[in-house]
Scaffold this active site. Sequence first.
Site, PDB file in Angstrom:
ATOM      1  N   LYS A   1       3.760  -2.336  -1.463  1.00 21.37           N
ATOM      2  CA  LYS A   1       4.602  -3.392  -2.022  1.00 21.37           C
ATOM      3  C   LYS A   1       3.841  -4.717  -2.213  1.00 21.37           C
ATOM      4  O   LYS A   1       2.733  -4.892  -1.684  1.00 21.37           O
ATOM      5  CB  LYS A   1       5.815  -3.586  -1.098  1.00 21.37           C
ATOM      6  CG  LYS A   1       6.713  -2.331  -1.013  1.00 21.37           C
ATOM      7  CD  LYS A   1       7.984  -2.599  -0.218  1.00 21.37           C
ATOM      8  CE  LYS A   1       8.840  -1.352  -0.140  1.00 21.37           C
ATOM      9  NZ  LYS A   1      10.155  -1.612   0.519  1.00 21.37           N
TER      10      LYS A   1
ATOM     11  N   TYR B   1      15.652   1.320  -7.522  1.00 23.78           N
ATOM     12  CA  TYR B   1      16.485   1.082  -6.339  1.00 23.78           C
ATOM     13  C   TYR B   1      17.981   1.151  -6.667  1.00 23.78           C
ATOM     14  O   TYR B   1      18.806   0.587  -5.938  1.00 23.78           O
ATOM     15  CB  TYR B   1      16.129  -0.265  -5.706  1.00 23.78           C
ATOM     16  CG  TYR B   1      14.868  -0.227  -4.861  1.00 23.78           C
ATOM     17  CD1 TYR B   1      14.814   0.568  -3.710  1.00 23.78           C
ATOM     18  CD2 TYR B   1      13.753  -0.991  -5.187  1.00 23.78           C
ATOM     19  CE1 TYR B   1      13.673   0.598  -2.919  1.00 23.78           C
ATOM     20  CE2 TYR B   1      12.602  -0.960  -4.391  1.00 23.78           C
ATOM     21  CZ  TYR B   1      12.577  -0.163  -3.259  1.00 23.78           C
ATOM     22  OH  TYR B   1      11.455  -0.138  -2.464  1.00 23.78           O
TER      23      TYR B   1
ATOM     24  N   ASN C   1       8.346  -5.252   3.575  1.00 29.16           N
ATOM     25  CA  ASN C   1       7.934  -4.314   4.624  1.00 29.16           C
ATOM     26  C   ASN C   1       6.773  -3.417   4.205  1.00 29.16           C
ATOM     27  O   ASN C   1       6.612  -2.315   4.719  1.00 29.16           O
ATOM     28  CB  ASN C   1       9.145  -3.519   5.146  1.00 29.16           C
ATOM     29  CG  ASN C   1       9.774  -2.641   4.084  1.00 29.16           C
ATOM     30  OD1 ASN C   1       9.383  -2.688   2.921  1.00 29.16           O
ATOM     31  ND2 ASN C   1      10.731  -1.837   4.485  1.00 29.16           N
TER      32      ASN C   1
ATOM     33  N   HIS D   1       6.932   1.621   0.696  1.00 32.99           N
ATOM     34  CA  HIS D   1       8.118   2.463   0.492  1.00 32.99           C
ATOM     35  C   HIS D   1       7.660   3.915   0.552  1.00 32.99           C
ATOM     36  O   HIS D   1       6.572   4.234   0.087  1.00 32.99           O
ATOM     37  CB  HIS D   1       8.748   2.205  -0.881  1.00 32.99           C
ATOM     38  CG  HIS D   1       9.753   3.260  -1.274  1.00 32.99           C
ATOM     39  ND1 HIS D   1      11.047   3.242  -0.837  1.00 32.99           N
ATOM     40  CD2 HIS D   1       9.614   4.408  -2.000  1.00 32.99           C
ATOM     41  CE1 HIS D   1      11.683   4.315  -1.298  1.00 32.99           C
ATOM     42  NE2 HIS D   1      10.829   5.035  -2.010  1.00 32.99           N
TER      43      HIS D   1
ATOM     44  N   GLU E   1      11.568  10.490  -7.547  1.00 29.61           N
ATOM     45  CA  GLU E   1      10.785   9.250  -7.535  1.00 29.61           C
ATOM     46  C   GLU E   1       9.387   9.450  -8.123  1.00 29.61           C
ATOM     47  O   GLU E   1       8.851   8.550  -8.781  1.00 29.61           O
ATOM     48  CB  GLU E   1      10.690   8.716  -6.106  1.00 29.61           C
ATOM     49  CG  GLU E   1      12.049   8.228  -5.587  1.00 29.61           C
ATOM     50  CD  GLU E   1      12.010   7.652  -4.178  1.00 29.61           C
ATOM     51  OE1 GLU E   1      13.064   7.206  -3.703  1.00 29.61           O
ATOM     52  OE2 GLU E   1      10.918   7.641  -3.550  1.00 29.61           O
TER      53      GLU E   1
HETATM   54  P1  CMP Z   1      12.564   0.742   1.210  1.00 32.29           P
HETATM   55  O1  CMP Z   1      12.187   1.846   2.129  1.00 32.29           O
HETATM   56  O2  CMP Z   1      11.719   0.557  -0.007  1.00 32.29           O
HETATM   57  O3  CMP Z   1      14.091   0.958   0.730  1.00 32.29           O
HETATM   58  C1  CMP Z   1      14.951  -0.105   0.388  1.00 32.29           C
HETATM   59  C2  CMP Z   1      14.336  -1.448   0.629  1.00 32.29           C
HETATM   60  O4  CMP Z   1      15.242  -2.535   0.685  1.00 32.29           O
HETATM   61  C3  CMP Z   1      13.672  -1.471   2.009  1.00 32.29           C
HETATM   62  O5  CMP Z   1      12.550  -0.637   2.028  1.00 32.29           O
HETATM   63  C4  CMP Z   1      13.406  -2.967   2.158  1.00 32.29           C
HETATM   64  O6  CMP Z   1      12.268  -3.379   1.440  1.00 32.29           O
HETATM   65  C5  CMP Z   1      14.631  -3.576   1.454  1.00 32.29           C
HETATM   66  N1  CMP Z   1      15.614  -4.160   2.367  1.00 32.29           N
HETATM   67  C6  CMP Z   1      15.915  -5.470   2.461  1.00 32.29           C
HETATM   68  N2  CMP Z   1      16.871  -5.688   3.345  1.00 32.29           N
HETATM   69  C7  CMP Z   1      17.214  -4.501   3.865  1.00 32.29           C
HETATM   70  C8  CMP Z   1      18.162  -4.088   4.850  1.00 32.29           C
HETATM   71  N3  CMP Z   1      18.963  -4.955   5.477  1.00 32.29           N
HETATM   72  N4  CMP Z   1      18.235  -2.777   5.124  1.00 32.29           N
HETATM   73  C9  CMP Z   1      17.444  -1.880   4.467  1.00 32.29           C
HETATM   74  N5  CMP Z   1      16.533  -2.222   3.534  1.00 32.29           N
HETATM   75  C10 CMP Z   1      16.417  -3.520   3.232  1.00 32.29           C
END
Ligand code: CMP
Length: 139
Positions: free
Chosen positions: A10, A50, A113, A116, A127
Amino acid sequence: ALERTLSIIKPDATRRNLTGAINDRFEKAGLRIVAQKRIQLTRAQAEAFYGVHKERPFFGGLCDFMTSGPVVVQVLEGEGAVAKNREVMGATDPAKADAGTIRKDFAENIEANSVHGSDSAENAAIEIAFFFAQTEIVG
Ligand code: CMP
């Protein structure tokens, strides 16, 4: 079984020049990078990728973040690749991630984070097809 999963490095991680450090974690875990490209997601791509989260309160912020800089999209291949990748990534929230995981060591917060990874083999197929033609994947 030999599986493939879709991984995204990311914008928070590409911005801090962590692509190689993250790929090293994947390769040391036995995951092979069988396709990879660095791209700038459009808003439409982020919203479509998403789409399952579009009713969530974090959806708008997530799409802002995912278009804030380059991402590296990649296909990882290996025995049980979906679960193995999730193990190497750690929990979505870095505060809850186990020691030694990518998110524990690199993630900034629950949104930024760093990585993904597909959550199931079924979603991995969807995906992977979102970003890659079959001819771009070389196992
Ligand atoms: P990802 O695994 O890419 O899937 C959804 C993404 O939403 C997650 O990682 C985070 O980058 C983002 N995100 C932001 N806030 C939240 C939250 N409260 N819970 C889960 N995902 C979140």
